[in-house]
Structure formats: structure tokens, C-alpha cells
Design an enzyme around this catalytic site. Structure first.
Site, PDB file in Angstrom:
ATOM      1  N   HIS A 100       0.817  -1.210   0.000  1.00 40.92           N
ATOM      2  CA  HIS A 100       0.000   0.000   0.000  1.00 40.92           C
ATOM      3  C   HIS A 100       0.852   1.262   0.000  1.00 40.92           C
ATOM      4  CE1 HIS A 100      -3.734   2.236   0.719  1.00 40.92           C
ATOM      5  NE2 HIS A 100      -2.999   3.019   1.486  1.00 40.92           N
ATOM      6  N   HIS A 123       2.818   6.141  -1.896  1.00 42.38           N
ATOM      7  CA  HIS A 123       3.435   7.317  -1.270  1.00 42.38           C
ATOM      8  C   HIS A 123       4.947   7.394  -1.473  1.00 42.38           C
ATOM      9  CE1 HIS A 123      -0.363   8.247   0.581  1.00 42.38           C
ATOM     10  NE2 HIS A 123      -0.420   7.056   1.151  1.00 42.38           N
ATOM     11  N   LYS A 171      -5.484   9.173  -8.622  1.00 42.34           N
ATOM     12  CA  LYS A 171      -5.147   9.570  -7.249  1.00 42.34           C
ATOM     13  C   LYS A 171      -5.390  11.074  -7.185  1.00 42.34           C
ATOM     14  CE  LYS A 171      -2.981   8.862  -3.156  1.00 42.34           C
ATOM     15  NZ  LYS A 171      -3.334   7.874  -2.139  1.00 42.34           N
TER      16      LYS A 171
END
Length: 231
Positions: A100, A123, A171
Site C-alpha cells: 500500500h 506514497h 489519485k
């Protein structure tokens, strides 16, 4: 690090099949991180407070459990509230903290089999760079609020971005540090999780003051971790 990025099914809901080779890559990555200054500092800090094993081998096992242990992630935003009830379901364990945070995932808005609508996680700046270089990431721009350029002396920056993946899921706002190493992020997020899991601790990283969001999924499971620029 790069060898781990193609080990995952990005779509939430598709079970992961972890091979012996992938387990070996996970172990090699953890060991490589443990040989670096950021992770050694994190180990000393956590072990000194009784939050991690005193031994390097024990800490390596804890890192593997935190970052690579598979669990079931909710397939839609609506399912998030029920996550703690089924995160360890033996059926369709499809996610991990590493996937993730460092790789990214896609999911639909309602949990159906419809085409993925959004990107979650993702990220890590190196992963985003590699995706864009491969022609898979379409960069739409950055948000001025939440973005700070890297410093001239190698100081890290932060970026708040909007992008799409594979001409599909978007996103709307995401990102993280820019110019830092994977071991730095792994060390920082591990400390944040073990010290303040489920909370939002603040830290000064170079010239920037940041808030580290650290969310859990069920007891003792890291769901995501990412920074947000405060000033």
C-alpha cells in the site's frame, strides 16, 4: 527495493500469491535496510523503549510482520468502517503495508467488480518516478499547499500530487517525501507505527515540520503511513 515493486496485484480484492522468490526478496530488502544508518537508529530508539526486539534478528522478524504480512483490505471506501472485522479473513488476503505505502493499490468506489476508479497508497517517490518513466503514470500537477522542493544540500522535499495510473484510476491527491531513501521511509514509518500507531505524530525532517499519518487496520496491523507538510 526495485525488485519488490512488481511482486503485487495492484487491484484490491485480487488475492496475492507469494512465491519463495518474493519471500527471499523481502528478506534481502529488510537486511539491506538494517545495514543502513536510518534503520540502525530506528532499532536503537525502539529497542531502548521496549517497543522492539533487542536483537537484529528479532527486529528483522518484526519488520517482516509489520510490512509484508498479508491481510484483507476493504475493497471500497464504504467498507472501511468494517475493516477491523475482516482484515484477517483467510479468504483473499490481498494487501500488505508495504504494497500500500510503497507500491500503491487500485480499487472501485463501491467494492464491485467494476473498473477501478481510484489509486490508494502509492506514497513513495521512487515508485512514482519509475511508473512515469515506464509510461504508466500520467502526472496532472501538484498542489502548492503541501509541496516543498528539496533543499540544495540534499534535504528532502515533499510533494502533494494528482495523477492517474495506466490511463484509468486516479489519485486525486497524494504523494509523500521526495529525495529520501526507502530505508529512511521504512525507518520513520516503523517508528511512527510502533510509537504512535493510529495517531498523527509530528517531526522535523530537514527544514520541514511534518505530520506523519499512521493508520491501522485491526489490532496491530499497519494500514498506511504518509507525511503531510505543516510548514
Amino acid at each position: 527495493f526495485a525488485a519488490l515493486l512488481d511482486n503485487y496485484e495492484l487491484a484490491v480484492g485480487i488475492p496475492e500469491s507469494v512465491t519463495a522468490e518474493e519471500l527471499s526478496e523481502n528478506a534481502a530488502f529488510i537486511q539491506a535496510c538494517l545495514d543502513t544508518r536510518p534503520m540502525r537508529a530506528a532499532h536503537r530508539f525502539l529497542a531502548g523503549r521496549g517497543l522492539a526486539s533487542q536483537s537484529v534478528r528479532g527486529f528483522a522478524a518484526e519488520l517482516d510482520q509489520i510490512w509484508f504480512h498479508m491481510y484483507k483490505r476493504p475493497e471500497s471506501r464504504a467498507a472501511n468502517q468494517k475493516a477491523a472485522l475482516h482484515y484477517l479473513s483467510p479468504r483473499r488476503q490481498d494487501s500488505s503495508a508495504f504494497e500500500h505505502v510503497f507500491v500503491g493499490e487500485t480499487r472501485s468506489e463501491d467494492g464491485s467488480d467494476s473498473e477501478a476508479a481510484s489509486v490508494t497508497g502509492a506514497h513513495n517517490w521512487l515508485q512514482l518516478y519509475l511508473l512515469e518513466r515506464a509510461g504508466r503514470l500520467n502526472y496532472f500537477g501538484y498542489y502548492r499547499r503541501g509541496t516543498a522542493a528539496p533543499g540544495v544540500n540534499g534535504q528532502p522535499g515533499l510533494a502533494a500530487l494528482k495523477f492517474s495510473l495506466d490511463d484509468g484510476p486516479v489519485k486525486p491527491r497524494g504523494g509523500g517525501f521526495v529525495g529520501v531513501s526507502p530505508e529512511f521511509e521504512l525507518a520513520l514509518y516503523t517508528v511512527a507505527f510502533l510509537c504512535c500507531g493510529g495517531q498523527r505524530p509530528q517531526a522535523r525532517i530537514g527544514p520541514h515540520r511534518v505530520r506523519v499519518y499512521c493508520h491501522t487496520i485491526g489490532p496491530g496491523r499497519l494500514a498506511t503511513c504518509y507525511p503531510e507538510l505543516i510548514d
